[in-house]
Scaffold this motif. Structure first.
Motif: not given
Length: 74
Positions: A16-21, A32-52, A59-60
């Motif tokens: 996965i990348t910021a585009t495909t997550v 540790r296994a971390c499940r992605v609960r939500d995604l936030v796109q703070p700026r172009r190309g990057a993403k902030q993953l929120v885990f359970e 991520i860049h």
């Protein structure tokens, strides 16, 4: 002989990348296994993953992770 049928979800290993997550992807971080609960796109190309667990990971656009994705039948 009876045919085998799957009763559970199918699991696939993906890169996965910021585009495909996607929500629900499971990323292993420091053992540790971390499940992605939500995604936030703070700026172009990057993403902030929120885990359970409530933890955050930014991520860049070029960041790559190995993850597990669950495919549910309809």
């Amino acid at each position: 002989m009876s045919a085998w049928t799957s009763t559970g979800p199918l699991v696939s290993h993906v890169e996965i990348t910021a585009t495909t997550v996607q929500r629900g992807d499971v990323i292993q971080l420091r053992g540790r296994a971390c499940r992605v609960r939500d995604l936030v796109q703070p700026r172009r190309g990057a993403k902030q993953l929120v885990f359970e667990s409530g933890e955050l990971l930014a991520i860049h656009a070029r960041t790559r992770f190995a993850a597990v994705r669950t495919w549910r039948g309809r």
